[in-house]
Structure formats: C-alpha cells, structure tokens
Scaffold this motif. Structure first.
Motif, PDB file in Angstrom:
ATOM      1  N   ASN A  93     -39.797 -15.213  28.899  1.00  0.00           N
ATOM      2  CA  ASN A  93     -41.227 -14.902  28.907  1.00  0.00           C
ATOM      3  C   ASN A  93     -41.545 -13.435  28.640  1.00  0.00           C
ATOM      4  O   ASN A  93     -42.703 -13.088  28.412  1.00  0.00           O
ATOM      5  CB  ASN A  93     -41.833 -15.255  30.284  1.00  0.00           C
ATOM      6  CG  ASN A  93     -41.721 -16.720  30.610  1.00  0.00           C
ATOM      7  OD1 ASN A  93     -42.002 -17.564  29.776  1.00  0.00           O
ATOM      8  ND2 ASN A  93     -41.287 -17.031  31.819  1.00  0.00           N
ATOM      9  N   THR A  94     -40.550 -12.562  28.683  1.00  0.00           N
ATOM     10  CA  THR A  94     -40.816 -11.133  28.712  1.00  0.00           C
ATOM     11  C   THR A  94     -40.366 -10.444  27.432  1.00  0.00           C
ATOM     12  O   THR A  94     -39.188 -10.496  27.092  1.00  0.00           O
ATOM     13  CB  THR A  94     -40.099 -10.488  29.914  1.00  0.00           C
ATOM     14  OG1 THR A  94     -40.463 -11.190  31.100  1.00  0.00           O
ATOM     15  CG2 THR A  94     -40.478  -9.024  30.045  1.00  0.00           C
ATOM     16  N   PRO A  95     -41.280  -9.762  26.724  1.00  0.00           N
ATOM     17  CA  PRO A  95     -40.876  -8.979  25.559  1.00  0.00           C
ATOM     18  C   PRO A  95     -39.940  -7.846  25.964  1.00  0.00           C
ATOM     19  O   PRO A  95     -40.028  -7.309  27.069  1.00  0.00           O
ATOM     20  CB  PRO A  95     -42.201  -8.438  25.013  1.00  0.00           C
ATOM     21  CG  PRO A  95     -43.253  -9.331  25.585  1.00  0.00           C
ATOM     22  CD  PRO A  95     -42.738  -9.752  26.922  1.00  0.00           C
ATOM     23  N   CYS A  96     -39.063  -7.467  25.044  1.00  0.00           N
ATOM     24  CA  CYS A  96     -38.076  -6.427  25.363  1.00  0.00           C
ATOM     25  C   CYS A  96     -38.677  -5.029  25.385  1.00  0.00           C
ATOM     26  O   CYS A  96     -38.487  -4.291  26.350  1.00  0.00           O
ATOM     27  CB  CYS A  96     -36.936  -6.467  24.339  1.00  0.00           C
ATOM     28  SG  CYS A  96     -35.579  -7.572  24.785  1.00  0.00           S
ATOM     29  N   ILE A  97     -39.383  -4.613  24.326  1.00  0.00           N
ATOM     30  CA  ILE A  97     -39.761  -3.208  24.179  1.00  0.00           C
ATOM     31  C   ILE A  97     -41.247  -3.064  23.914  1.00  0.00           C
ATOM     32  O   ILE A  97     -41.800  -3.744  23.042  1.00  0.00           O
ATOM     33  CB  ILE A  97     -38.951  -2.542  23.044  1.00  0.00           C
ATOM     34  CG1 ILE A  97     -37.451  -2.554  23.381  1.00  0.00           C
ATOM     35  CG2 ILE A  97     -39.417  -1.103  22.805  1.00  0.00           C
ATOM     36  CD1 ILE A  97     -36.573  -2.041  22.265  1.00  0.00           C
ATOM     37  N   ARG A  98     -41.880  -2.138  24.635  1.00  0.00           N
ATOM     38  CA  ARG A  98     -43.276  -1.767  24.433  1.00  0.00           C
ATOM     39  C   ARG A  98     -43.354  -0.242  24.396  1.00  0.00           C
ATOM     40  O   ARG A  98     -42.733   0.442  25.214  1.00  0.00           O
ATOM     41  CB  ARG A  98     -44.131  -2.304  25.580  1.00  0.00           C
ATOM     42  CG  ARG A  98     -45.536  -1.715  25.639  1.00  0.00           C
ATOM     43  CD  ARG A  98     -46.294  -2.257  26.824  1.00  0.00           C
ATOM     44  NE  ARG A  98     -47.600  -1.616  26.974  1.00  0.00           N
ATOM     45  CZ  ARG A  98     -48.526  -2.016  27.841  1.00  0.00           C
ATOM     46  NH1 ARG A  98     -48.297  -3.053  28.630  1.00  0.00           N
ATOM     47  NH2 ARG A  98     -49.680  -1.391  27.912  1.00  0.00           N
ATOM     48  N   ILE A  99     -44.104   0.287  23.446  1.00  0.00           N
ATOM     49  CA  ILE A  99     -44.329   1.728  23.349  1.00  0.00           C
ATOM     50  C   ILE A  99     -45.827   1.991  23.427  1.00  0.00           C
ATOM     51  O   ILE A  99     -46.612   1.384  22.681  1.00  0.00           O
ATOM     52  CB  ILE A  99     -43.748   2.303  22.042  1.00  0.00           C
ATOM     53  CG1 ILE A  99     -42.218   2.098  22.017  1.00  0.00           C
ATOM     54  CG2 ILE A  99     -44.084   3.790  21.906  1.00  0.00           C
ATOM     55  CD1 ILE A  99     -41.553   2.546  20.736  1.00  0.00           C
ATOM     56  N   ASP A 100     -46.232   2.866  24.346  1.00  0.00           N
ATOM     57  CA  ASP A 100     -47.637   3.217  24.524  1.00  0.00           C
ATOM     58  C   ASP A 100     -47.910   4.612  23.964  1.00  0.00           C
ATOM     59  O   ASP A 100     -47.057   5.497  24.057  1.00  0.00           O
ATOM     60  CB  ASP A 100     -48.004   3.219  26.011  1.00  0.00           C
ATOM     61  CG  ASP A 100     -48.051   1.824  26.607  1.00  0.00           C
ATOM     62  OD1 ASP A 100     -48.078   0.855  25.847  1.00  0.00           O
ATOM     63  OD2 ASP A 100     -48.043   1.722  27.856  1.00  0.00           O
ATOM     64  N   LEU A 101     -49.110   4.808  23.451  1.00  0.00           N
ATOM     65  CA  LEU A 101     -49.629   6.108  23.033  1.00  0.00           C
ATOM     66  C   LEU A 101     -48.952   6.583  21.743  1.00  0.00           C
ATOM     67  O   LEU A 101     -47.737   6.736  21.699  1.00  0.00           O
ATOM     68  CB  LEU A 101     -49.432   7.145  24.138  1.00  0.00           C
ATOM     69  CG  LEU A 101     -50.404   8.328  24.155  1.00  0.00           C
ATOM     70  CD1 LEU A 101     -51.792   7.861  24.526  1.00  0.00           C
ATOM     71  CD2 LEU A 101     -49.928   9.383  25.138  1.00  0.00           C
ATOM     72  N   PRO A 102     -49.733   6.832  20.702  1.00  0.00           N
ATOM     73  CA  PRO A 102     -49.149   7.269  19.424  1.00  0.00           C
ATOM     74  C   PRO A 102     -48.270   8.504  19.555  1.00  0.00           C
ATOM     75  O   PRO A 102     -47.286   8.653  18.821  1.00  0.00           O
ATOM     76  CB  PRO A 102     -50.382   7.537  18.558  1.00  0.00           C
ATOM     77  CG  PRO A 102     -51.447   6.649  19.121  1.00  0.00           C
ATOM     78  CD  PRO A 102     -51.188   6.620  20.592  1.00  0.00           C
ATOM     79  N   GLY A 103     -48.584   9.409  20.486  1.00  0.00           N
ATOM     80  CA  GLY A 103     -47.778  10.610  20.651  1.00  0.00           C
ATOM     81  C   GLY A 103     -46.345  10.332  21.059  1.00  0.00           C
ATOM     82  O   GLY A 103     -45.451  11.170  20.846  1.00  0.00           O
ATOM     83  N   THR A 104     -46.091   9.157  21.643  1.00  0.00           N
ATOM     84  CA  THR A 104     -44.722   8.796  22.013  1.00  0.00           C
ATOM     85  C   THR A 104     -43.875   8.560  20.762  1.00  0.00           C
ATOM     86  O   THR A 104     -42.641   8.645  20.825  1.00  0.00           O
ATOM     87  CB  THR A 104     -44.727   7.554  22.916  1.00  0.00           C
ATOM     88  OG1 THR A 104     -45.665   7.745  23.991  1.00  0.00           O
ATOM     89  CG2 THR A 104     -43.368   7.284  23.516  1.00  0.00           C
ATOM     90  N   GLY A 163     -37.984 -11.509  36.098  1.00  0.00           N
ATOM     91  CA  GLY A 163     -39.260 -11.738  36.763  1.00  0.00           C
ATOM     92  C   GLY A 163     -40.007 -12.905  36.136  1.00  0.00           C
ATOM     93  O   GLY A 163     -39.481 -13.645  35.314  1.00  0.00           O
ATOM     94  N   VAL A 164     -41.247 -13.063  36.507  1.00  0.00           N
ATOM     95  CA  VAL A 164     -42.062 -14.160  35.983  1.00  0.00           C
ATOM     96  C   VAL A 164     -43.144 -13.579  35.084  1.00  0.00           C
ATOM     97  O   VAL A 164     -44.064 -12.908  35.539  1.00  0.00           O
ATOM     98  CB  VAL A 164     -42.703 -14.966  37.135  1.00  0.00           C
ATOM     99  CG1 VAL A 164     -43.576 -16.071  36.564  1.00  0.00           C
ATOM    100  CG2 VAL A 164     -41.619 -15.555  38.021  1.00  0.00           C
ATOM    101  N   GLU A 165     -42.996 -13.814  33.775  1.00  0.00           N
ATOM    102  CA  GLU A 165     -43.982 -13.371  32.785  1.00  0.00           C
ATOM    103  C   GLU A 165     -44.372 -11.907  32.975  1.00  0.00           C
ATOM    104  O   GLU A 165     -45.550 -11.565  33.104  1.00  0.00           O
ATOM    105  CB  GLU A 165     -45.219 -14.277  32.838  1.00  0.00           C
ATOM    106  CG  GLU A 165     -44.888 -15.713  32.455  1.00  0.00           C
ATOM    107  CD  GLU A 165     -46.129 -16.571  32.310  1.00  0.00           C
ATOM    108  OE1 GLU A 165     -47.215 -16.038  32.055  1.00  0.00           O
ATOM    109  OE2 GLU A 165     -46.002 -17.792  32.443  1.00  0.00           O
ATOM    110  N   GLN A 166     -43.365 -11.050  32.976  1.00  0.00           N
ATOM    111  CA  GLN A 166     -43.644  -9.623  33.034  1.00  0.00           C
ATOM    112  C   GLN A 166     -44.222  -9.171  31.693  1.00  0.00           C
ATOM    113  O   GLN A 166     -44.148  -9.862  30.691  1.00  0.00           O
ATOM    114  CB  GLN A 166     -42.350  -8.860  33.328  1.00  0.00           C
ATOM    115  CG  GLN A 166     -41.690  -9.274  34.633  1.00  0.00           C
ATOM    116  CD  GLN A 166     -40.205  -9.023  34.583  1.00  0.00           C
ATOM    117  OE1 GLN A 166     -39.478  -9.658  33.843  1.00  0.00           O
ATOM    118  NE2 GLN A 166     -39.767  -8.082  35.389  1.00  0.00           N
ATOM    119  N   ASP A 167     -44.753  -7.935  31.696  1.00  0.00           N
ATOM    120  CA  ASP A 167     -45.343  -7.424  30.467  1.00  0.00           C
ATOM    121  C   ASP A 167     -44.293  -6.969  29.464  1.00  0.00           C
ATOM    122  O   ASP A 167     -44.486  -7.067  28.262  1.00  0.00           O
ATOM    123  CB  ASP A 167     -46.288  -6.260  30.777  1.00  0.00           C
ATOM    124  CG  ASP A 167     -47.539  -6.728  31.490  1.00  0.00           C
ATOM    125  OD1 ASP A 167     -47.912  -7.904  31.317  1.00  0.00           O
ATOM    126  OD2 ASP A 167     -48.135  -5.931  32.233  1.00  0.00           O
TER     127      ASP A 167
END
Length: 529
Positions: free
Chosen positions: A390-401, A362-366
């Motif tokens: 343009n796109t980072p590989c891994i994102r983790i949301d919320l400390p509980g994850t 894609g184009v500059e995905q999150d």
C-alpha cells in the motif's frame, strides 16, 4: 510336668506366634527353641528440602558512587524474571560517576536526570558558563528503567560513557518491562535518552542569530525543562554509546511533545554511536537535530512515527541500518528535515545512508522515504521493501529539495541514489509544492545500479525478513567512500549479506515483529537473565 503348667506354656507360645506372624519366626533346629524377631522401626522421614529460588534475587544494597548525592535504595521490584534491588539515580550528577553492573540490581530514573550542568555553546568560559566536565560511565550489562516523564539528559560540556558489549549490552527500558506487563504493541512508557553537544545547528532559537555559530542554539524537543544544544564546534565529543538497547520510550509530556528512544542535539563528530537498538518508541526511533552525527550499526524496530528523523542542518552518516515497522504502526522509515521559512539556513542538512534495509509494514502509509526541507540526501547500497503493498517508496517535497548543486548556498544538488533497490507496489509518488512522482523517479534514475522493479528475496530468522537473499547479493555495490571517510566498502547492498554475517546477533532483543538473532538477550518483553 503338671498338666496345667504345660497348657499355660503352650497358650503363651500360641499368643506370641499370633502377634508376630509366621514370617518373623526363625528356627535354628536345636533344642526346640523358637526365636521371635521384632519389626524394624520405620525410618524417620527426611526433612523436605528448602526450594531453590528461581529467577533473580535482589542485591544486598546499592553500591557507592563518586557523586556525593549517591544512590537512593528504593527497595525492591519483582517481575517474572525475579526480584531486584532498585537504586534510584540522583536528579543531577555533579561528579563523574560509574554505574556498576551488580547481579540482582536495577538502576532507576526518577524524573529528569542530568549529567552535569549545561556548559553553554562554547568550549571555554567566553559564553559565561564553565564546563562541569562530568562523565557518567555505565558498565556492560547494566539495566536502567524509568516510568512516565523520566529521561536521561547529557548536557553540553559533559559526557556519557555507555559502552556495552555484544554479550552484555546496556539496556534502558520501562518499569512495565520489568514488571512483565508489556506485549508486542506496548510503547511510550518513559522518556528516552538525550545527548547534547556544541556542533553547528540551524533554525536558531534567538531571532537574528547566525546559523552554525555560537549564537545559534535550540531547545531540546519533548522535554518539560528543555536542555540547550548547538554551537560552533564540529568535532565536539559528548561521549560513547555502544551496544545499547532503548525500549518502550516516547512518553507524552505535559506540553504535548514526546521524546524518542535516542535524541541528539548538536552532537559533534567526536561522539561515538555504534550498535544502537531502538524498540517500540511511540515517537521516532531516533532523531538527530543538527550537529555532525556518525552512527554505525543501528536497529530501529516498531517506531510509531518515523524510524529515522533528521533535522535542523544535521550532517549525518548512518552506516549499516536495519529499520522495521511493526504491523499497523509507523509513519515513514525516513523523514528528512521540515519545510519551513528557514529551509535555506546553512549548514544545509546532508544525510548519507549506506547499507540499509528498510521494511515498511504500516497500514496505507503515505511513503517509506520522505525527503524535504531543501535538504541534501545520499542513499546507497540500500534495500527498500513495502510489505503491505500500500505504501509508495519515495516522495520528495519542495522544489528546492531538487535544486542543482551550487544553485543555493551550501547546496549539493538533488538527492542521490546508488545501488538502491525498491520493492513497492508504487515506487514514487507526488510530493508537495508541485514536485511530481516523475521528478522523484528522475532523481532515482540518475544514479547507478538502481532498480525500481526489484523483487526481494530477503531471508528471515522469524518475523520480518532482513537478511539478503540471492537477488540482493546479485546487485553490484556502490563505493561509498566518496560520500564520507566514515564509510568503508563492504561489497554488497543491504544491511546483512547472509546469516553468518548477522551483526545484529547477540546484543539485540527479539519480538513478534522481527527475530534478529537466535542467541541474543531474548524477548524484548522480558529482561535478560
């Protein structure tokens, strides 16, 4: 002889010679006789042959099915591959029926088409609903098309038996695909396929219901008359889908929701999914809501939202997966669950993905992977590549994850990664609620044989590369059998180790985004003939 008679005879002979021409004279050399042959008549022209019809010709009529409503003969439809008889399905199958493969015939969905009536969350009559026990069987090679808000829905207590073959897959597609109107970016032209079951779910619709019980049900997302799913039967069986293509799905319905190619709700582990292809869905490629879902050999190409979406407590095992975004379209490859007020509901989501190749384009995905909602994840033997830079590989949301194992109910610990390689300009990024890129990297580094500085050597048959090269085949593979007995040890990372082992060959279709095989059903923009 009289002189005048001689002159007359000579004159007649001269006239005859003049009329016939010298080439027509034959002299046998006796008695001075002259023989004059007439011209051979020109042969009568042969009649112009009737042109042989090109492409498909329509079947004579619609076959008989067991359901008393029968099929409606809706005339014919013509596209670049030929002319087809159109047989419209009834709005609900009340009796088990078979859609036969007939040359020159297409089946059509007109609005919501239900298989059976909803049998409720329990497999017996304790919930006040008896099962209708309807099975819709679809023969190999059948093509079913639809337009607008039409979709196929399998209700609880009923089954689909869509078992195609490698040489004759079953194809669900759009009317525009039949008419030859699509291009590489076409999408969202009909609803999709929904399969419901009675396995446990979370995020209950009824206030106060206990997650994972028969009291916990949900309504299917994206349907104008939403079917229900959920219950307390983990091994529930909603049937079989095998060697199936689902093209151009995701029509936006009146309530603003849209379906994806394949939506499952509370499907149990008795259900079989293998060799499934989603192509150019305007929403997710596939989305699994709760239940216990096992999928072997899944291809998602060109989804405009997430390629894979898992939600509401699903226990999912996804084995041998190819997910490829088309240029300029798509959100994440994987979105896991949602951050909400019921993130601690149990069963807590556990998604296991083994032997996958993920190609972000894609184009500059999150991000390529977004793990959140305090859900549990295990990813192994997987190649993740950002083709745009343009796109980072891994994102983790919320400390509980990232919570430790056992710290919360049904908690298996932080996401695990084993034999996973990342080829992204940025490997990790910050998530929500204070989760940092460093924390995501720490979870990644805790696994075995991972490489965040990987340089891919993937090979291509055309379009995007997806076949392992020497770099991928040089990575030590992880034994995934500890994650689930659904998995086997293949001995390599990525989805396809080499061209000779290309399991996507034959039953898929090709596009400008990716060529999956040289001997398959042809271009996704065309029907196979």
């Amino acid at each position: 002889m009289n002189k005048s008679i001689k002159m007359l005879a000579i004159s007649c002979s001269a006239l005859a010679l003049t009329a016939c021409g010298g080439d027509e004279i034959v002299s046998p050399g006796t008695g001075g006789n002259v023989t004059i042959n007439n011209n051979t008549p020109a042969p009568t022209p042969a009649p112009t042959p009737t042109p042989t019809p090109t492409g498909v010709t329509p079947a004579a009529g619609c076959p008989t099915i067991s359901d008393p409503q029968g099929l409606t003969d809706s005339g014919t439809i013509t596209g670049p591959t030929g002319e087809y008889r159109v047989c419209t399905l009834p709005s609900q199958f009340d009796v088990s029926s078979t859609l036969r493969q007939v040359d020159g015939l297409l089946y059509r969905l007109d609005g919501q088409v239900d298989v059976g009536a909803d049998g409720g969350p329990a497999p017996d009559a304790s919930d006040g609903a008896d099962d209708t026990d309807v099975t819709l069987t679809i023969e190999p090679g059948v093509i079913i098309y639809a337009a607008g808000s039409s979709f196929l829905n399998i209700n609880r207590g009923n089954m689909i038996n869509a078992a195609g073959t490698a040489s004759a897959p079953i194809i669900f597609t759009s009317q525009d695909n039949v008419l030859g109107l699509n291009d590489a970016n076409s999408s969202g032209q009909w609803g999709g396929v929904i399969v419901n079951g009675r396995a446990p779910v979370t995020d209950c619709e009824a206030p106060g219901a206990t997650p994972g019980t028969v009291d916990c049900e949900r309504l299917t997302e994206g349907a104008t008359t939403p079917p229900r799913y959920g219950g307390a039967t983990p091994d529930d069986n909603s049937g079989t889908m095998s060697y199936v293509q689902i093209r151009y799905s995701g029509f936006i319905l009146s309530n603003g929701d849209e379906l994806q190619s394949l939506t499952t709700g509370g499907v149990g582990n008795g259900t079989t999914f293998n060799n499934i292809m989603s192509y150019n869905s305007s929403d997710d490629g596939v989305e699994f809501f709760g239940g216990e879902v096992n999928v072997n050999r899944l291809v998602v190409v060109g989804a405009e939202d997430d390629s894979l979406d898992t939600d509401t407590g699903v226990q999912a095992n996804l084995f041998e997966v190819i997910a490829v975004q088309r240029p300029g379209a798509g959100d994440t490859i994987l979105e896991g669950d949602s951050n909400n007020s019921v993130s601690d509901d149990t069963p807590r989501q556990q998604t296991n993905i083994v032997n996958a190749t993920f190609l972000a384009n894609g184009v500059e995905q999150d991000q390529v992977l977004r793990l959140r909602g305090e859900a549990d994840f295990s990813i192994a033997n997987t190649v993740i590549v950002d083709q745009t830079g343009n796109t980072p590989c891994i994102r983790i949301d919320l400390p509980g994850t990232l919570a430790a194992a056992g710290s919360q109910a049904d908690e298996n610990g932080p996401p695990t990664f084993d034999s996973v390689v990342l080829d992204c300009a940025t490997d990790f990024r910050d998530g929500s609620d204070g989760v940092t890129a460093a924390q995501a990297q720490a979870a990644f580094d805790a696994g075995s044989n991972n490489d965040a500085g990987f340089i891919n050597s993937l090979l291509t048959l055309g379009g995007a590369p997806f076949i392992n090269g020497t770099n991928e085949n040089g990575v030590a593979a992880f034994d995934p059998t500890a994650l689930s007995t659904f998995f086997t040890t293949l001995g390599y990372i990525g989805a396809v180790p080499d061209q000779a082992s290309n399991w996507a060959e034959g039953w898929t279709c090709n596009s400008a985004t990716i060529t999956l095989g040289s001997a398959n059903t042809g271009a996704c923009e065309s029907l196979p003939i």
